[in-house]
Design a protein around this motif. Sequence first.
Motif, PDB file in Angstrom:
ATOM      1  N   ARG A 381       0.833  -1.210   0.000  1.00  0.00           N
ATOM      2  CA  ARG A 381       0.000   0.000   0.000  1.00  0.00           C
ATOM      3  C   ARG A 381       0.864   1.256   0.000  1.00  0.00           C
ATOM      4  O   ARG A 381       0.550   2.240  -0.671  1.00  0.00           O
ATOM      5  CB  ARG A 381      -0.920  -0.016   1.220  1.00  0.00           C
ATOM      6  CG  ARG A 381      -2.085  -1.004   1.100  1.00  0.00           C
ATOM      7  CD  ARG A 381      -2.883  -1.058   2.387  1.00  0.00           C
ATOM      8  NE  ARG A 381      -4.058  -1.914   2.234  1.00  0.00           N
ATOM      9  CZ  ARG A 381      -4.834  -2.312   3.246  1.00  0.00           C
ATOM     10  NH1 ARG A 381      -4.549  -1.918   4.482  1.00  0.00           N
ATOM     11  NH2 ARG A 381      -5.873  -3.090   3.014  1.00  0.00           N
ATOM     12  N   ASN A 382       1.937   1.241   0.752  1.00  0.00           N
ATOM     13  CA  ASN A 382       2.825   2.398   0.763  1.00  0.00           C
ATOM     14  C   ASN A 382       3.506   2.572  -0.584  1.00  0.00           C
ATOM     15  O   ASN A 382       3.719   3.701  -1.042  1.00  0.00           O
ATOM     16  CB  ASN A 382       3.864   2.229   1.875  1.00  0.00           C
ATOM     17  CG  ASN A 382       4.726   3.459   2.052  1.00  0.00           C
ATOM     18  OD1 ASN A 382       5.798   3.558   1.471  1.00  0.00           O
ATOM     19  ND2 ASN A 382       4.240   4.398   2.859  1.00  0.00           N
ATOM     20  N   GLY A 383       3.856   1.434  -1.232  1.00  0.00           N
ATOM     21  CA  GLY A 383       4.494   1.531  -2.541  1.00  0.00           C
ATOM     22  C   GLY A 383       3.575   2.048  -3.623  1.00  0.00           C
ATOM     23  O   GLY A 383       4.044   2.490  -4.682  1.00  0.00           O
ATOM     24  N   ALA A 384       2.251   1.998  -3.388  1.00  0.00           N
ATOM     25  CA  ALA A 384       1.293   2.502  -4.377  1.00  0.00           C
ATOM     26  C   ALA A 384       1.027   3.996  -4.221  1.00  0.00           C
ATOM     27  O   ALA A 384       0.188   4.542  -4.939  1.00  0.00           O
ATOM     28  CB  ALA A 384      -0.023   1.732  -4.254  1.00  0.00           C
ATOM     29  N   LEU A 385       1.717   4.667  -3.295  1.00  0.00           N
ATOM     30  CA  LEU A 385       1.550   6.108  -3.108  1.00  0.00           C
ATOM     31  C   LEU A 385       2.560   6.867  -3.959  1.00  0.00           C
ATOM     32  O   LEU A 385       3.640   6.349  -4.266  1.00  0.00           O
ATOM     33  CB  LEU A 385       1.752   6.470  -1.631  1.00  0.00           C
ATOM     34  CG  LEU A 385       0.752   5.867  -0.637  1.00  0.00           C
ATOM     35  CD1 LEU A 385       1.173   6.214   0.789  1.00  0.00           C
ATOM     36  CD2 LEU A 385      -0.652   6.359  -0.916  1.00  0.00           C
ATOM     37  N   PRO A 386       2.258   8.107  -4.328  1.00  0.00           N
ATOM     38  CA  PRO A 386       3.244   8.930  -5.043  1.00  0.00           C
ATOM     39  C   PRO A 386       4.435   9.243  -4.147  1.00  0.00           C
ATOM     40  O   PRO A 386       4.367   9.149  -2.917  1.00  0.00           O
ATOM     41  CB  PRO A 386       2.457  10.198  -5.398  1.00  0.00           C
ATOM     42  CG  PRO A 386       1.019   9.809  -5.278  1.00  0.00           C
ATOM     43  CD  PRO A 386       0.944   8.760  -4.217  1.00  0.00           C
ATOM     44  N   GLN A 387       5.533   9.617  -4.780  1.00  0.00           N
ATOM     45  CA  GLN A 387       6.737  10.008  -4.053  1.00  0.00           C
ATOM     46  C   GLN A 387       6.641  11.502  -3.776  1.00  0.00           C
ATOM     47  O   GLN A 387       6.641  12.332  -4.693  1.00  0.00           O
ATOM     48  CB  GLN A 387       7.981   9.709  -4.883  1.00  0.00           C
ATOM     49  CG  GLN A 387       9.292   9.903  -4.150  1.00  0.00           C
ATOM     50  CD  GLN A 387       9.610   8.740  -3.230  1.00  0.00           C
ATOM     51  OE1 GLN A 387       9.370   7.606  -3.590  1.00  0.00           O
ATOM     52  NE2 GLN A 387      10.125   9.049  -2.059  1.00  0.00           N
ATOM     53  N   LEU A 388       6.526  11.854  -2.508  1.00  0.00           N
ATOM     54  CA  LEU A 388       6.434  13.259  -2.101  1.00  0.00           C
ATOM     55  C   LEU A 388       7.340  13.444  -0.892  1.00  0.00           C
ATOM     56  O   LEU A 388       7.056  12.929   0.194  1.00  0.00           O
ATOM     57  CB  LEU A 388       4.989  13.625  -1.744  1.00  0.00           C
ATOM     58  CG  LEU A 388       4.761  15.082  -1.304  1.00  0.00           C
ATOM     59  CD1 LEU A 388       5.080  16.041  -2.447  1.00  0.00           C
ATOM     60  CD2 LEU A 388       3.324  15.277  -0.831  1.00  0.00           C
ATOM     61  N   ILE A 429       2.593   7.526 -14.022  1.00  0.00           N
ATOM     62  CA  ILE A 429       1.210   7.759 -14.423  1.00  0.00           C
ATOM     63  C   ILE A 429       0.471   6.426 -14.475  1.00  0.00           C
ATOM     64  O   ILE A 429       0.863   5.493 -15.165  1.00  0.00           O
ATOM     65  CB  ILE A 429       1.147   8.459 -15.792  1.00  0.00           C
ATOM     66  CG1 ILE A 429       1.809   9.846 -15.688  1.00  0.00           C
ATOM     67  CG2 ILE A 429      -0.299   8.585 -16.269  1.00  0.00           C
ATOM     68  CD1 ILE A 429       1.844  10.592 -17.003  1.00  0.00           C
ATOM     69  N   GLY A 430      -0.577   6.345 -13.678  1.00  0.00           N
ATOM     70  CA  GLY A 430      -1.376   5.121 -13.623  1.00  0.00           C
ATOM     71  C   GLY A 430      -0.975   4.181 -12.488  1.00  0.00           C
ATOM     72  O   GLY A 430      -1.769   3.361 -12.043  1.00  0.00           O
ATOM     73  N   LEU A 431       0.262   4.275 -11.991  1.00  0.00           N
ATOM     74  CA  LEU A 431       0.738   3.400 -10.905  1.00  0.00           C
ATOM     75  C   LEU A 431       0.426   1.934 -11.202  1.00  0.00           C
ATOM     76  O   LEU A 431       0.004   1.171 -10.338  1.00  0.00           O
ATOM     77  CB  LEU A 431       0.116   3.802  -9.562  1.00  0.00           C
ATOM     78  CG  LEU A 431       0.602   5.113  -8.942  1.00  0.00           C
ATOM     79  CD1 LEU A 431      -0.271   5.495  -7.756  1.00  0.00           C
ATOM     80  CD2 LEU A 431       2.051   4.977  -8.494  1.00  0.00           C
TER      81      LEU A 431
END
Length: 653
Positions: A381-388, A429-431
Amino acid sequence: MVPLRPILGLLVAAGCLLAGGTRCSGDGLLPWIKPEQRTVRVRHPTQLPRAALPDTPPPPTVSAPRWDAPVWNLSLDEAIRTSLSNSEIVRVLAGVAAVSSGRSIYDAAISNAEIDVAQGRFDPTVAVDNFWNRTENPFALIDPGDPQRTLIAGSQSDAYDLDFALSKSNLTGGVWTFGVADNTTRVPGPAPLNPSNSTALDLSYTQPLLQGGGIAVNQAPIVLARINVERSYFQYKSSVQGMVFDVIQAYWSLVSARTVLWARQQQVTQLEFALQLAEAQEAADLLSAGEVAQSKVSLASFRSALIAAKAEVVRRETALRSILRLPVTLQRRVTPSTPPSTEQVQFGWEDLLGMAEQYRPDLIELKLILEADQQRLLQARNGALPQLNAVANYRWNGLEGVMPVGDRVYSSLGENTGWTLGINFSVPIGLRAARAQLRQQELIIARDRANLDQGLQSASFFLAESLQNLDQFYEQYRATLETRAAARKNLEFQIARYQGGLTQYIVVLQAIVSWGDAVSAEADLLALYNIELANLQVQTGTILETHAVFFYEERYRSIGPLGCLGSGRCYPRANPPSDNQNVYPEGDRPSEEYFDLADPLEPLRDLRRRERDVLPPLDPPAPTEPFPDDWPEELPRSPAPRMLQPAGVLPEP
C-alpha cells in the motif's frame, strides 16, 4: 613525434583481433589473460577430502543376530533422552534408517541474524572522501618571437578535496545528513587567492510524506525478520516433535517384533517336539507316515515364519538405533524395558481441538504467515503512493586564502550562509506496477487465510482419525485378549483330548497355530495403541510439553558492532532441546515379558515323560534364545503415561 591517434586506433584494433582470436584459436595469444573455460573439469572422488569413518563391526543379520551380546535394558524415557541429546541434525525415520529432516539446532539462530540485518538500515553511516589532484592541461599560444608559429605549453594546478558525511535514518523514513567539505586549490599565475581554501558545513533533512513515510512501514522489514525467526523456530520444533514420535514408534515396534518372535519360537519348539513325538509313534506303528509328513510340512512353514520374525527384530532394533543416532552395531543388544500401557485413556474433544489450534506448529506457522502477509500488504500500500518528499538544507560557507601581496585573508563560517526548502514529487502515471503488487498481496492474504482454515479443518480430521484409531486398537486389543484366552483353553482342551486318544494330533497343531497368532495379534495391537497415544500428542502439538522438553539458547561470543575494537558479544549459536522428564512407568525386565508368555505345551511334555517306558526316549528342545519360556502367567496392567499436559504448567529447566 609520432602521432597518437593512429597508435590508439591500432591498439584498439589489435585488442579486438586478439579477443576474437582467443575465442577462435585457443590460448597463447594473450598469455597474461586466463583462457576461456570450455570443458567441465571434475576431480576424481579419491582426490576429495576423506570423512572420518566410525570403527564399527558388521551389522547383525538374521543369520548372525548376535543374541549372545550383553543386554542393554533401555527404557522409553531413556531412548527419547538419547535422541534429544543427539539432535544436532533433527532426524526422521525412513524405513530402518533415520534421515535428515532438513532442520537443525542452528536454524533459528541463523534466522535471528536477519533481524540485525534489517535493523542495520537505521544505523548511522559515515562516508569520507579524500583526494589529492594534480591537473596539467596542454594549451596552444602564439610564439611571441614569431607570430607565424605556435607554442604548446601546460597549465598545472593542484587541489585537495575532503568530503565528510554522516547520515542517519529514523523510523519515520526521514534521513538526517551532516556534511563537511574542505577544498584547497593552487593554480598557476595570478589569482585573487592563491592558494584558496573553501569550507562548508551542511545540515539537511529529507522526510518522505507519502511513499516511504511512516513508522509502521519502515519497521515492516524488522517485523518480517522477527516473524521469520519464529517460523524457523516452530519449523524446528515440528521436526523435533516428529523425531520424538519416531523414537516412540520405533520403540514399541521393537517390543511388538520381539513378542511376535517369542510366539514364533514357541510354535517352532512345539512343532519340533510334535514331530519327534510323531516319528516315535510312527516307529511304534502308532501313527501313519502321512501324519508324520504333515508335521514336517507344518514345521518347515513355521521355521520360515521364525526366520521372518528374527529378521523383523533385527530391522526394528536397527531402526531404533538409527533414530537414536547410535552406531549401526553396538556391543550391547538393545532390549526395551518399559511396559506398554494397557489402560484406556479418555479425552475431551473440545479440549483436543483447543490444544491443536494453540500448540500445533504447522497451524502456528500459518498464523505467522498471515502476520507476515499483513506487513507485506502495508509495504504494498505504501508503494502505491506517489513520491512526495520535503527537503530542508542549511549551509555554512567559509573561504580563506593568500592574496597576491602575500597576506592571508579569511571569512568565518557564519558570515556566508544559505538554505534550501523544497518539495520533491514524482509518480508513475497510472501506478500500474504498484497497483498490481497491491492486488497480488491482497490475493495472497485471501489464499493464506484459506490455508489456515484448511489447516484447522485438517487438524480436526487428524484428531478424529487418531481418536478413532485409539478406540479401534484398544477394542481390538481387548478382543485379542479374549481370543488368546479362548485359544489357550482350546489348546489345553485339544491336548487333553489327544492325551485321551480322542483326536488326532493335527487338531493340536491347528490349536498351536491359533494360539501363536493370538499372541502376535495381541502384541501388534497393544504396540499400535501405544504408538497412537503418542500420535495423538503429535496431532495436538503437545508431545514435547507432555515429555517436558524445552529449547534453550546455546550462546557463544562473536564479534560485536565495534568489531575488533570492542569485546566479543554473546549471541545465540543454537537451540538444542533439553532432556525430557520421566513419563513412562519404570521396568526392570524386557518389555515383552509383561505379556503372558507361558509355554502352553508343558502338559504334553509331562505326558511324554510318562510315556518314556513305552516309546523311545525323547527330550523336547529348549526354546531358542534370546527369550526364556518361564515367564509369569498373569498379565500385569501398567499405568498410562501422562498425556497432553499443557506447557504452561510444566516447570522450565
